[in-house]
Design an enzyme around this catalytic site. Structure first.
Site, PDB file in Angstrom:
ATOM      1  N   LYS A 174      -4.038 -18.389  -5.414  1.00 33.25           N
ATOM      2  CA  LYS A 174      -4.236 -17.347  -6.424  1.00 33.25           C
ATOM      3  C   LYS A 174      -3.402 -16.107  -6.062  1.00 33.25           C
ATOM      4  CE  LYS A 174      -8.391 -15.995  -3.891  1.00 33.25           C
ATOM      5  NZ  LYS A 174      -9.848 -16.186  -3.816  1.00 33.25           N
ATOM      6  N   ARG A 182     -22.139 -13.518  -7.527  1.00 32.27           N
ATOM      7  CA  ARG A 182     -20.930 -13.189  -8.295  1.00 32.27           C
ATOM      8  C   ARG A 182     -20.939 -14.066  -9.553  1.00 32.27           C
ATOM      9  NH1 ARG A 182     -15.204 -13.415  -5.122  1.00 32.27           N
ATOM     10  NH2 ARG A 182     -15.586 -15.652  -5.193  1.00 32.27           N
ATOM     11  N   HIS A 207     -19.832 -20.525  -2.687  1.00 25.27           N
ATOM     12  CA  HIS A 207     -18.946 -19.634  -1.921  1.00 25.27           C
ATOM     13  C   HIS A 207     -19.793 -18.767  -0.989  1.00 25.27           C
ATOM     14  CE1 HIS A 207     -15.171 -17.725  -1.056  1.00 25.27           C
ATOM     15  NE2 HIS A 207     -15.516 -16.563  -1.553  1.00 25.27           N
ATOM     16  N   ARG A 232     -11.517 -25.130   1.015  1.00 24.04           N
ATOM     17  CA  ARG A 232     -10.619 -24.228   0.277  1.00 24.04           C
ATOM     18  C   ARG A 232      -9.958 -23.261   1.254  1.00 24.04           C
ATOM     19  NH1 ARG A 232     -15.638 -23.843  -2.599  1.00 24.04           N
ATOM     20  NH2 ARG A 232     -15.840 -21.686  -1.920  1.00 24.04           N
ATOM     21  N   TYR A 258       6.139  15.630   0.367  1.00 22.49           N
ATOM     22  CA  TYR A 258       5.226  16.356  -0.523  1.00 22.49           C
ATOM     23  C   TYR A 258       4.054  16.966   0.247  1.00 22.49           C
ATOM     24  CZ  TYR A 258       7.423  13.877  -4.455  1.00 22.49           C
ATOM     25  OH  TYR A 258       8.295  13.388  -5.374  1.00 22.49           O
ATOM     26  N   CYS A 277       5.922   8.467  -0.299  1.00 17.79           N
ATOM     27  CA  CYS A 277       6.272   8.729  -1.701  1.00 17.79           C
ATOM     28  C   CYS A 277       6.270   7.408  -2.477  1.00 17.79           C
ATOM     29  CB  CYS A 277       7.646   9.361  -1.793  1.00 17.79           C
ATOM     30  SG  CYS A 277       7.849  10.819  -0.739  1.00 17.79           S
ATOM     31  N   ASP A 317       8.778   5.790  -3.649  1.00 16.44           N
ATOM     32  CA  ASP A 317       9.879   4.889  -3.288  1.00 16.44           C
ATOM     33  C   ASP A 317      10.455   5.130  -1.901  1.00 16.44           C
ATOM     34  OD1 ASP A 317       9.907   4.299  -6.211  1.00 16.44           O
ATOM     35  OD2 ASP A 317      10.676   6.348  -6.268  1.00 16.44           O
TER      36      ASP A 317
HETATM   37  C1  LIG Z   1     -10.232 -16.728  -2.619  1.00 13.59           C
HETATM   38  C2  LIG Z   1     -11.237 -17.782  -2.471  1.00 13.59           C
HETATM   39  C3  LIG Z   1     -11.174 -18.700  -1.417  1.00 13.59           C
HETATM   40  C4  LIG Z   1     -10.196 -18.577  -0.272  1.00 13.59           C
HETATM   41  O1  LIG Z   1     -10.724 -17.689   0.687  1.00 13.59           O
HETATM   42  P1  LIG Z   1      -9.955 -17.379   2.038  1.00 13.59           P
HETATM   43  O2  LIG Z   1     -10.863 -16.480   2.769  1.00 13.59           O
HETATM   44  O3  LIG Z   1      -8.687 -16.699   1.645  1.00 13.59           O
HETATM   45  O4  LIG Z   1      -9.713 -18.672   2.709  1.00 13.59           O
HETATM   46  C5  LIG Z   1     -12.065 -19.750  -1.423  1.00 13.59           C
HETATM   47  N1  LIG Z   1     -12.998 -19.879  -2.395  1.00 13.59           N
HETATM   48  C6  LIG Z   1     -13.109 -18.994  -3.410  1.00 13.59           C
HETATM   49  C7  LIG Z   1     -14.155 -19.195  -4.448  1.00 13.59           C
HETATM   50  C8  LIG Z   1     -12.248 -17.906  -3.477  1.00 13.59           C
HETATM   51  O5  LIG Z   1     -12.371 -17.022  -4.473  1.00 13.59           O
END
Ligand SMILES: *Cc1c(COP(=O)(O)O)cnc(C)c1O
Length: 373
Positions: free
Chosen positions: A35, A133, A161, A217, A261, A308, A310
């Site tokens: 992602k 979530r 998760h 994941r 600045y 800044c 840039d």
């Molecule tokens: C982003 C995400 C992950 C990956 O997590 P990491 O800590 O980067 O390995 C896994 N599962 C879900 C649902 C996520 O949103």
């Protein structure tokens, strides 16, 4: 046209090594999470590299990100681990992108779209076990059973998760895992058997093998960054991305003169200042002003005055011979020293994820792969 004097190097060889190092931690299939443009590394080269390592399915946060991948790799299995909208159902089914389902209405819309297209839609059910979530909760059991009987839907997976898998204390992770397993077993007893379970993110891959199930994941760890300072210090993962720039100007200023600045840095002694053509529009966070460091000639140099949009200034008084065109390392190794996204994150009280995702599109990615001739 010359390339910009600021660039990010993405080492695909390191990415491969990280993949194999992580795979050694688990017997489960790894689903790379790509992602946010592969955490800022560039999704297409990252996917291509990991496919060559054997990765068979990829996870993204948005349908748009899935479509981007499928435009280049039409056969690849891509799953959206985040939320999708009801009006995306037709496209999800048509493109065979796996959505995460966490509301009955979503499943109904997907089922209708699938019936209309005479296709079977593959879905994963998201269970909320404590992150609060997205996800079904225990009280939604009947909804999931209902989904199980909707036409033209195939529930291939079920997942949850973790909220705290990057902490040393895993008691809440155990609680979440327990809820997940209980939920899964209850569905099974009721006649709904789901072939793929997944729960582990990077931190759980590294320190909680009980959570690996059929699929894991892997996100941040693939990019060589540790999920937190409490996890994975010894795994040998190496950062895939480094970030560099070239000095655009060097000069001396007198005691009492100020830089940038607001004149927040004032020279306490005659000071040499190097200007670097990188700023907050590139993702170099302004909060690093008068705090962060870069490497030049293998030595650390502090960012003085306000960053800044840039440009950024470095103090190089004690680093002899700095000249226009010298390479500065914002992230990465120079000589014996290294600045990681994790260290940069600590300077401004954030996490490495935000640092790498934040390196903006304006910074060209340069791909390095030593194994390719
Ligand atoms: C982003 C995400 C992950 C990956 O997590 P990491 O800590 O980067 O390995 C896994 N599962 C879900 C649902 C996520 O949103």
């Amino acid at each position: 046209m010359g390339l910009r004097q600021v660039w990010a190097e993405v080492n695909l060889q390191t990415l491969k090594e990280n993949y194999f190092k992580l795979q050694a931690y688990t017997k489960s299939e790894m689903m790379p999470i790509v992602k946010a443009d592969a955490y800022g590394h560039g999704v297409i080269p990252v996917v291509k590299t990991l496919m060559a390592c054997g990765a068979k399915r990829f996870g993204v946060a948005l349908m748009q990100e899935a479509l981007e991948i499928r435009a280049v790799f039409p056969e690849l299995t891509v799953m959206v681990i985040g939320a999708t909208e009801l009006d995306q159902s037709d496209t999800l089914v048509k493109e065979e992108i796996i959505p995460s389902v966490f509301q009955l209405s979503q499943a109904q819309a997907l089922s209708e779209a699938a019936v209309k297209q005479s296709k079977a839609a593959r879905i994963h059910i998201k269970i909320d076990t404590g992150m609060n979530r997205i996800g079904f909760r225990e009280r939604d059991f009947a909804d999931i059973m209902k989904i199980g009987s909707l036409p033209n839907l195939f529930i291939e997976g079920i997942f949850t998760h973790f909220a705290t898998s990057d902490q040393r204390d895993l008691s809440f992770v155990r609680e979440q895992l327990d809820r997940f397993q209980t939920f899964y077993n209850k569905l099974k007893e009721a006649g709904l058997t789901i072939p793929i379970r997944h729960a582990a993110n990077s931190a759980a891959i590294l320190q909680f093998p009980e959570s690996h199930f059929e699929l894991v994941r892997a996100g941040i760890s693939l990019y060589g960054l540790t999920p937190s300072s409490q996890v994975g210090g010894t795994v040998g993962l190496e950062p895939v991305m480094s970030w560099k720039a070239k000095v655009s100007h060097v000069k001396g200023i007198k005691t009492g003169e100020a830089v940038s600045y607001g004149r927040t840095f004032q020279a306490a002694y005659p000071t040499r200042v190097a200007t670097i053509p990188v700023g907050y529009a590139d993702g170099l966070r302004r909060a690093l002003s008068n705090k962060g460091e870069m490497l030049i000639h293998g030595r650390r140099s502090i960012m003085i005055g306000r960053i800044c949009m840039d440009q950024t200034m470095l103090e190089v008084t004690k680093i002899p011979g700095v000249q226009v065109g010298d390479v500065v390392t914002i992230l990465g190794k120079d000589g014996y020293d290294q600045i990681t996204a994790t260290e940069m994150a600590e300077w401004i009280d954030t996490i490495s994820y935000e640092v790498v995702c934040g390196i903006s599109k304006r910074v060209p990615r340069v791909y390095v792969d030593l194994t390719e001739e």
